[in-house]
Every structure is written in C-alpha cells, then in structure tokens.
Motif scaffolding. Sequence first.
Motif, PDB file in Angstrom:
ATOM      1  N   ILE A 277      40.100  52.216  29.986  1.00 47.24           N
ATOM      2  CA  ILE A 277      39.019  53.000  29.369  1.00 47.24           C
ATOM      3  C   ILE A 277      37.909  53.264  30.383  1.00 47.24           C
ATOM      4  O   ILE A 277      37.363  54.370  30.472  1.00 47.24           O
ATOM      5  CB  ILE A 277      38.461  52.261  28.134  1.00 47.24           C
ATOM      6  N   ALA A 278      37.571  52.230  31.175  1.00 50.57           N
ATOM      7  CA  ALA A 278      36.508  52.384  32.168  1.00 50.57           C
ATOM      8  C   ALA A 278      36.897  53.390  33.249  1.00 50.57           C
ATOM      9  O   ALA A 278      36.063  54.192  33.685  1.00 50.57           O
ATOM     10  CB  ALA A 278      36.186  51.031  32.793  1.00 50.57           C
ATOM     11  N   MET A 279      38.153  53.372  33.688  1.00 49.21           N
ATOM     12  CA  MET A 279      38.581  54.321  34.711  1.00 49.21           C
ATOM     13  C   MET A 279      38.583  55.747  34.174  1.00 49.21           C
ATOM     14  O   MET A 279      38.161  56.682  34.870  1.00 49.21           O
ATOM     15  CB  MET A 279      39.957  53.945  35.250  1.00 49.21           C
ATOM     16  N   VAL A 280      39.064  55.924  32.949  1.00 52.16           N
ATOM     17  CA  VAL A 280      39.032  57.259  32.339  1.00 52.16           C
ATOM     18  C   VAL A 280      37.586  57.719  32.194  1.00 52.16           C
ATOM     19  O   VAL A 280      37.253  58.887  32.475  1.00 52.16           O
ATOM     20  CB  VAL A 280      39.741  57.245  30.966  1.00 52.16           C
ATOM     21  N   GLY A 281      36.700  56.795  31.768  1.00 51.99           N
ATOM     22  CA  GLY A 281      35.288  57.143  31.642  1.00 51.99           C
ATOM     23  C   GLY A 281      34.676  57.541  32.981  1.00 51.99           C
ATOM     24  O   GLY A 281      33.870  58.487  33.047  1.00 51.99           O
ATOM     25  N   ALA A 282      35.059  56.833  34.056  1.00 45.50           N
ATOM     26  CA  ALA A 282      34.540  57.164  35.382  1.00 45.50           C
ATOM     27  C   ALA A 282      34.981  58.556  35.822  1.00 45.50           C
ATOM     28  O   ALA A 282      34.194  59.323  36.390  1.00 45.50           O
ATOM     29  CB  ALA A 282      35.010  56.115  36.397  1.00 45.50           C
ATOM     30  N   VAL A 283      36.248  58.894  35.537  1.00 44.85           N
ATOM     31  CA  VAL A 283      36.760  60.228  35.891  1.00 44.85           C
ATOM     32  C   VAL A 283      36.053  61.304  35.088  1.00 44.85           C
ATOM     33  O   VAL A 283      35.671  62.364  35.627  1.00 44.85           O
ATOM     34  CB  VAL A 283      38.289  60.296  35.667  1.00 44.85           C
ATOM     35  N   LEU A 284      35.832  61.064  33.784  1.00 46.42           N
ATOM     36  CA  LEU A 284      35.141  62.044  32.947  1.00 46.42           C
ATOM     37  C   LEU A 284      33.692  62.226  33.393  1.00 46.42           C
ATOM     38  O   LEU A 284      33.195  63.367  33.476  1.00 46.42           O
ATOM     39  CB  LEU A 284      35.188  61.603  31.481  1.00 46.42           C
ATOM     40  N   LEU A 285      33.018  61.126  33.669  1.00 47.58           N
ATOM     41  CA  LEU A 285      31.631  61.208  34.120  1.00 47.58           C
ATOM     42  C   LEU A 285      31.543  61.962  35.440  1.00 47.58           C
ATOM     43  O   LEU A 285      30.657  62.818  35.625  1.00 47.58           O
ATOM     44  CB  LEU A 285      31.050  59.798  34.265  1.00 47.58           C
TER      45      LEU A 285
ATOM     46  N   VAL B 219      34.510  46.708  40.611  1.00 50.76           N
ATOM     47  CA  VAL B 219      34.426  47.345  41.930  1.00 50.76           C
ATOM     48  C   VAL B 219      35.386  48.529  42.004  1.00 50.76           C
ATOM     49  O   VAL B 219      35.048  49.599  42.529  1.00 50.76           O
ATOM     50  CB  VAL B 219      34.729  46.319  43.047  1.00 50.76           C
ATOM     51  N   ILE B 220      36.591  48.362  41.464  1.00 54.50           N
ATOM     52  CA  ILE B 220      37.570  49.456  41.483  1.00 54.50           C
ATOM     53  C   ILE B 220      37.063  50.649  40.676  1.00 54.50           C
ATOM     54  O   ILE B 220      37.198  51.801  41.100  1.00 54.50           O
ATOM     55  CB  ILE B 220      38.927  48.968  40.939  1.00 54.50           C
ATOM     56  N   VAL B 221      36.468  50.382  39.519  1.00 57.06           N
ATOM     57  CA  VAL B 221      35.932  51.471  38.690  1.00 57.06           C
ATOM     58  C   VAL B 221      34.842  52.228  39.452  1.00 57.06           C
ATOM     59  O   VAL B 221      34.793  53.468  39.425  1.00 57.06           O
ATOM     60  CB  VAL B 221      35.376  50.917  37.357  1.00 57.06           C
ATOM     61  N   LEU B 222      33.977  51.509  40.153  1.00 56.93           N
ATOM     62  CA  LEU B 222      32.926  52.164  40.933  1.00 56.93           C
ATOM     63  C   LEU B 222      33.520  53.027  42.048  1.00 56.93           C
ATOM     64  O   LEU B 222      33.025  54.135  42.315  1.00 56.93           O
ATOM     65  CB  LEU B 222      31.984  51.121  41.534  1.00 56.93           C
TER      66      LEU B 222
ATOM     67  N   PHE C  72      35.047  28.161  42.328  1.00 59.89           N
ATOM     68  CA  PHE C  72      35.768  29.408  42.066  1.00 59.89           C
ATOM     69  C   PHE C  72      36.572  29.313  40.774  1.00 59.89           C
ATOM     70  O   PHE C  72      36.626  30.257  39.987  1.00 59.89           O
ATOM     71  CB  PHE C  72      36.698  29.733  43.230  1.00 59.89           C
ATOM     72  N   ALA C  73      37.230  28.166  40.545  1.00 54.17           N
ATOM     73  CA  ALA C  73      38.036  27.992  39.334  1.00 54.17           C
ATOM     74  C   ALA C  73      37.180  28.119  38.079  1.00 54.17           C
ATOM     75  O   ALA C  73      37.627  28.665  37.067  1.00 54.17           O
ATOM     76  CB  ALA C  73      38.740  26.638  39.372  1.00 54.17           C
ATOM     77  N   ARG C  74      35.925  27.645  38.142  1.00 52.59           N
ATOM     78  CA  ARG C  74      35.043  27.717  36.974  1.00 52.59           C
ATOM     79  C   ARG C  74      34.581  29.137  36.682  1.00 52.59           C
ATOM     80  O   ARG C  74      34.309  29.481  35.531  1.00 52.59           O
ATOM     81  CB  ARG C  74      33.825  26.804  37.179  1.00 52.59           C
ATOM     82  N   ILE C  75      34.479  29.967  37.720  1.00 60.89           N
ATOM     83  CA  ILE C  75      33.966  31.333  37.520  1.00 60.89           C
ATOM     84  C   ILE C  75      35.068  32.392  37.585  1.00 60.89           C
ATOM     85  O   ILE C  75      34.779  33.578  37.622  1.00 60.89           O
ATOM     86  CB  ILE C  75      32.883  31.666  38.565  1.00 60.89           C
ATOM     87  N   LYS C  76      36.340  31.960  37.554  1.00 64.53           N
ATOM     88  CA  LYS C  76      37.453  32.881  37.772  1.00 64.53           C
ATOM     89  C   LYS C  76      37.465  34.039  36.776  1.00 64.53           C
ATOM     90  O   LYS C  76      37.741  35.167  37.136  1.00 64.53           O
ATOM     91  CB  LYS C  76      38.786  32.134  37.733  1.00 64.53           C
ATOM     92  N   ARG C  77      37.176  33.764  35.505  1.00 68.27           N
ATOM     93  CA  ARG C  77      37.224  34.860  34.526  1.00 68.27           C
ATOM     94  C   ARG C  77      36.171  35.931  34.825  1.00 68.27           C
ATOM     95  O   ARG C  77      36.365  37.101  34.531  1.00 68.27           O
ATOM     96  CB  ARG C  77      37.040  34.321  33.116  1.00 68.27           C
ATOM     97  N   TYR C  78      35.061  35.511  35.439  1.00 72.26           N
ATOM     98  CA  TYR C  78      34.037  36.493  35.810  1.00 72.26           C
ATOM     99  C   TYR C  78      34.439  37.253  37.074  1.00 72.26           C
ATOM    100  O   TYR C  78      34.097  38.429  37.224  1.00 72.26           O
ATOM    101  CB  TYR C  78      32.683  35.795  36.018  1.00 72.26           C
ATOM    102  N   THR C  79      35.161  36.588  37.970  1.00 69.02           N
ATOM    103  CA  THR C  79      35.599  37.279  39.193  1.00 69.02           C
ATOM    104  C   THR C  79      36.622  38.354  38.858  1.00 69.02           C
ATOM    105  O   THR C  79      36.690  39.372  39.537  1.00 69.02           O
ATOM    106  CB  THR C  79      36.201  36.288  40.206  1.00 69.02           C
ATOM    107  N   ASN C  80      37.442  38.141  37.822  1.00 72.35           N
ATOM    108  CA  ASN C  80      38.390  39.175  37.405  1.00 72.35           C
ATOM    109  C   ASN C  80      37.653  40.427  36.930  1.00 72.35           C
ATOM    110  O   ASN C  80      38.067  41.556  37.198  1.00 72.35           O
ATOM    111  CB  ASN C  80      39.300  38.650  36.288  1.00 72.35           C
ATOM    112  N   VAL C  81      36.540  40.230  36.210  1.00 67.54           N
ATOM    113  CA  VAL C  81      35.727  41.360  35.764  1.00 67.54           C
ATOM    114  C   VAL C  81      35.107  42.066  36.962  1.00 67.54           C
ATOM    115  O   VAL C  81      35.073  43.301  37.042  1.00 67.54           O
ATOM    116  CB  VAL C  81      34.639  40.889  34.782  1.00 67.54           C
ATOM    117  N   PHE C  82      34.623  41.282  37.912  1.00 69.65           N
ATOM    118  CA  PHE C  82      34.027  41.852  39.127  1.00 69.65           C
ATOM    119  C   PHE C  82      35.056  42.676  39.890  1.00 69.65           C
ATOM    120  O   PHE C  82      34.761  43.782  40.367  1.00 69.65           O
ATOM    121  CB  PHE C  82      33.492  40.722  40.010  1.00 69.65           C
ATOM    122  N   ASP C  83      36.269  42.140  40.030  1.00 75.92           N
ATOM    123  CA  ASP C  83      37.371  42.824  40.714  1.00 75.92           C
ATOM    124  C   ASP C  83      37.572  44.226  40.142  1.00 75.92           C
ATOM    125  O   ASP C  83      37.555  45.237  40.866  1.00 75.92           O
ATOM    126  CB  ASP C  83      38.635  41.968  40.527  1.00 75.92           C
TER     127      ASP C  83
END
Length: 341
Positions: free
Chosen positions: A20-28, A214-217, A200-211
Amino acid sequence: MKQATQRHGSQRGAADWFLIAMVGAVLLASFVPDWGRSDGPLHLGRVTDIGVFLLFFLHGMGLSTDSLKSGASKWRLHLLVQVCTYVVFPLWWAVLALAGGRWISHDLLMGFFYLAVLPSTVSSSVAMTALARGHVAAAVLNATLSTLLGVFLTPLLVSLVMSGQGSEMDISQTMLKVAQMLLLPFVIGHLLRPWLGAFFARIKRYTNVFDRGVIVLMVWAAFSDSVADGLWSKHGPVLLAQALLGAAIFLFPMLWFTRQVSRALGFETQDEVVAVFCGSKKTLASGMPMAKLLFGGNAAMGVLILPIMLYHQMQLFVCAVLARRYAARISHEVVRHDAAS
C-alpha cells in the motif's frame, strides 16, 4: 509449525502495508512530482543516502555467523542457487530480449536486465523457507552469499551491458561506490554484532519497519524524478502492462527451472525448498539502493526500477502459496518416514 505460521502472518501483514505504501508513493509522485524529487524541498536524495547506509548496517548486525556455519556443507545446493541468480537469470533475459525486445522500450528492457542481475532476497527467502519447513540455515547462507556477491557482480554486469548499449559507466568507480555505500556498513554492522547483537534483537521489529520505510522513500524519489521528466506522458498504461507481463515471464519459468534441476540432482525436499525460493527470488531491499547508486540522475529511473517493484510483490504472493504446499508435503513425508521406521 505454529511458529512458522505466525511468522508468515506477520510477514503477510508487513507485505500488505508495504505494498500500500509503495502504491501510495507512486501515486503521490504521479500527481505531485515536485515534492519528492531527489533535490526537492524534502531533500530525499540526501535522506535516502543516510537511510541506505543505516539499512545495510542493520543487515550486517542481524547476520548470525552460527547460522552460516551450519548451512555451509551443502555446496551443490549453494552452487545451484548462485548459478541461477547470476547466470540463468541473465541468459533468460537475453533469450527474451532477442525474442520480444523490439516491442518494448529500451529503458524497460534495461530495467528487466537490472532485475535479472540482482541478488536473491534475504528476509523473505528465509521466512518462506521456514514456513515451508525447508533447510533454514542453508537459506540464510545462500541469501547472504548472494547479497555479498551482488555488491560486485550486479554493478559489473550492469556496467558491461549498459556500456554496450551506448551508456557510459565507469566500472571500477561504480563498484567502489556500491561497496562503500552497501558493503562497508554491512561489514561494520556485523563486526559490532558481539556488542550490539542483544540490543538489535530487542529492536528487530522496528528495524523491519525502517527497512521498508527507506525503500518506500527511494521509490517515491525515483518516481518523482521520472514523472517530472515525462515518465507517464511518454509511456502510459502500456508500460505497466508490459512490466507486469514481463515479471510473470521471469518468475514462473524460474520457479519451474529450479524445481526441476533440484529433483534431477536428487535433492531432498528440504533442500529443494531452498533452491526454489532462493534461486528464483530477487531483492528489492538491495535493488533499490543499488539502483540509486547506479542510475541516480537518470531520467528513466522510474522505468528501470518498475520490473523489480512488480516482481517483488508477485514473488511474495506466489511463493507464499508454494510454501504452504511444501510444508504439507514435508509433513506427509515425515509422517510416512515415522510410520515406516
């Protein structure tokens, strides 16, 4: 099995918002291209440079040396996956280019070549292998090896082909640039793992969102630059249809090829799973940063990355279906083996 199903559920949810985010980025980008241009008011070019460095730093920190060691003995499997990734894919592109290249634009044709020479994925290959009850350690090793090889092979192959197509690209400078932006932070992250691994193991779920963020940007910036330079006015919906068809023509034959070769080599089902998923997948997580380094400033950037964007989503959906089928097949084989013994 329950844990694998839960992991798949979280992967699917992530894939949903990511799509959804990638489609939104293309539309924007299509309607307001000036906002997201690399040198626009948000300075996305500089922002994504920093994001890419941090992204690969986190990838390196997440790499477990123990998992690589445990999967290192299956050399025939590893050789098959890497040959499929860097030899069979480009050869298939060459066949398709000769057969139908005259009916699509040169930029889209080069976009499919870029898709063909990209490394395999890491996270989704491992997740799908786990869901399918395949050899996870071998999947981790293959995906990581493919990424490291891609730092050198992808820019080398792109440089050679684009130079042959009349576009000048300094091979040594290109490879050095990719190594500095991708390999260097990856190595630094892995070397710091003994000290920062627990954090890193404690924040892994947030790093997946960050990953994925960055691609969406990067998608937003790439399409903003291309739309501002006439992407849709020059190509229109025909381009999207050709890119979708081309992605399917790449994915399904490669799934069939990796399965048939695995069986011809006598691989057990757990190793066949690794060959099919790692040998047929292509990475968007590494593909977008590399595209930024290789094609940054190219007016056709949006066209060049379109095949990998579509291929990425297609491979997620198709491989999720295959993973469930493999899991059922392996469970049946285990039950049959236990009954026989």
